[in-house]
Design a protein around this motif. Structure first.
Motif, short mmCIF file in Angstrom:
data_model
loop_
_atom_site.label_atom_id
_atom_site.label_comp_id
_atom_site.label_asym_id
_atom_site.label_seq_id
_atom_site.Cartn_x
_atom_site.Cartn_y
_atom_site.Cartn_z
N ILE A 211 16.07 21.08 23.96
CA ILE A 211 15.85 19.64 24.00
C ILE A 211 16.10 19.15 22.58
O ILE A 211 15.31 19.42 21.68
N ASN A 212 17.23 18.49 22.38
CA ASN A 212 17.58 18.03 21.03
C ASN A 212 18.36 16.73 21.10
O ASN A 212 19.53 16.75 21.47
N PRO A 213 17.76 15.61 20.77
CA PRO A 213 16.43 15.51 20.20
C PRO A 213 15.31 15.37 21.23
O PRO A 213 15.49 14.83 22.30
N LEU A 214 14.12 15.87 20.82
CA LEU A 214 12.86 15.47 21.42
C LEU A 214 12.29 14.45 20.43
O LEU A 214 11.93 14.82 19.32
N VAL A 224 15.31 13.30 24.97
CA VAL A 224 16.48 12.44 25.07
C VAL A 224 17.74 13.21 25.50
O VAL A 224 18.63 12.66 26.11
N ASP A 225 17.79 14.49 25.17
CA ASP A 225 18.96 15.29 25.50
C ASP A 225 18.52 16.68 25.94
O ASP A 225 17.51 17.19 25.45
N LEU A 226 19.27 17.26 26.86
CA LEU A 226 18.91 18.57 27.39
C LEU A 226 20.15 19.40 27.63
O LEU A 226 21.18 18.90 28.07
#
Ligand code: ADP
Ligand code: MG
Length: 231
Positions: A211-214, A224-226
């Motif tokens: 997960i970047n960014p959390l 926000v991204d996975l």
């Protein structure tokens, strides 16, 4: 847990071991907050989702062949409803230019998260042959590679271990409100670390996850991204 199983099984049926933002529901199923939005497959649908969200949105290409979306111009932040249709086409063209035969699952239309009031962190998992799943936490966003400010624990991670991870990183003062900013919601971060640790403990098929960014804000966290890999 059942919902998570269904999501992973449907991915396996699609015969792809790499999943991206289309698998956000997996986090949702484990109570990890994600921005509102969905993956659509036409400009018209994209516009409808954007109208539903209201205000500017973020749009991202969704393709198992594109690992780093922004590297190929596959992420547009702050898109007004009027521009959603054109942006949809632009994202697809850029993906095709990058790789003509790329599998394109669609475009994700996502609520904008206020990054200015938050800290971009990274929360990930790697499976170690000896120790099993390792949970990694650190400073995220564009600084990950440069600063390498991360810390690791073996899953499952207890509450005190998760809280220790926040203390561990050099950028801990950033989380605690450096330069007059409000401190982020540490309890939400600790809970999210534990929930992710539970997810990968429940599903050994997940060999890698990022997960970047959390985004950690004073009001909670947002994944926000996975990106994840199944065995
Ligand atoms: P990738 O890592 O594949 O390039 P991301 O989804 O992480 O794609 O998007 C890249 C960057 O765009 C993020 O690190 C973040 O700075 C910004 N961004 C992405 N989604 C949002 C969002 N919903 N709200 C605000 N900023 C976002
Ligand atoms: Mg990212």
């Amino acid at each position: 847990r059942e919902r998570a199983r269904e999501i992973l099984e449907s991915a396996a049926r699609r015969d792809s071991n790499r999943l991206g933002v289309e698998a956000m529901d997996l986090l949702d199923a484990y109570g990890i907050p994600t921005p509102r939005g969905s993956v659509v497959s036409s400009p018209t649908e994209a516009e409808a989702v954007a109208e539903d969200i209201g205000g500017d949105v973020v749009m991202k290409i969704v393709s198992p062949d594109i690992l780093h979306k922004s590297d190929i111009g596959g992420v547009e932040v702050g898109v007004s409803v009027d521009d959603v249709r054109d942006t949809y086409e632009d994202l697809v063209v850029r993906a095709r230019n990058y790789q003509r035969d790329a599998t394109i699952l669609g475009v994700q239309v996502q609520e904008m998260i206020d990054l200015d009031s938050g800290v971009e962190t990274i929360l990930g998992v790697n499976r170690d042959p000896q120790f099993g799943p390792l949970v990694l936490f650190g400073l995220g966003g564009i600084f990950v590679e440069v600063l390498e400010d991360t810390t690791v624990r073996v899953a499952p991670v207890s509450e005190s271990e998760a809280s220790g991870m926040l203390d561990d990183i050099d950028s801990a003062p950033l989380l605690r409100g450096a330069r007059g900013r409000d401190p982020v919601d540490e309890a939400a971060l600790v809970e999210t670390v534990q929930r992710l640790s539970q997810l990968v403990t429940d599903f050994p098929a997940i060999v890698e996850l990022d997960i970047n960014p959390l985004v950690a804000t004073p009001d909670g966290v947002q994944a926000v991204d996975l990106r994840l890999t199944l065995d």
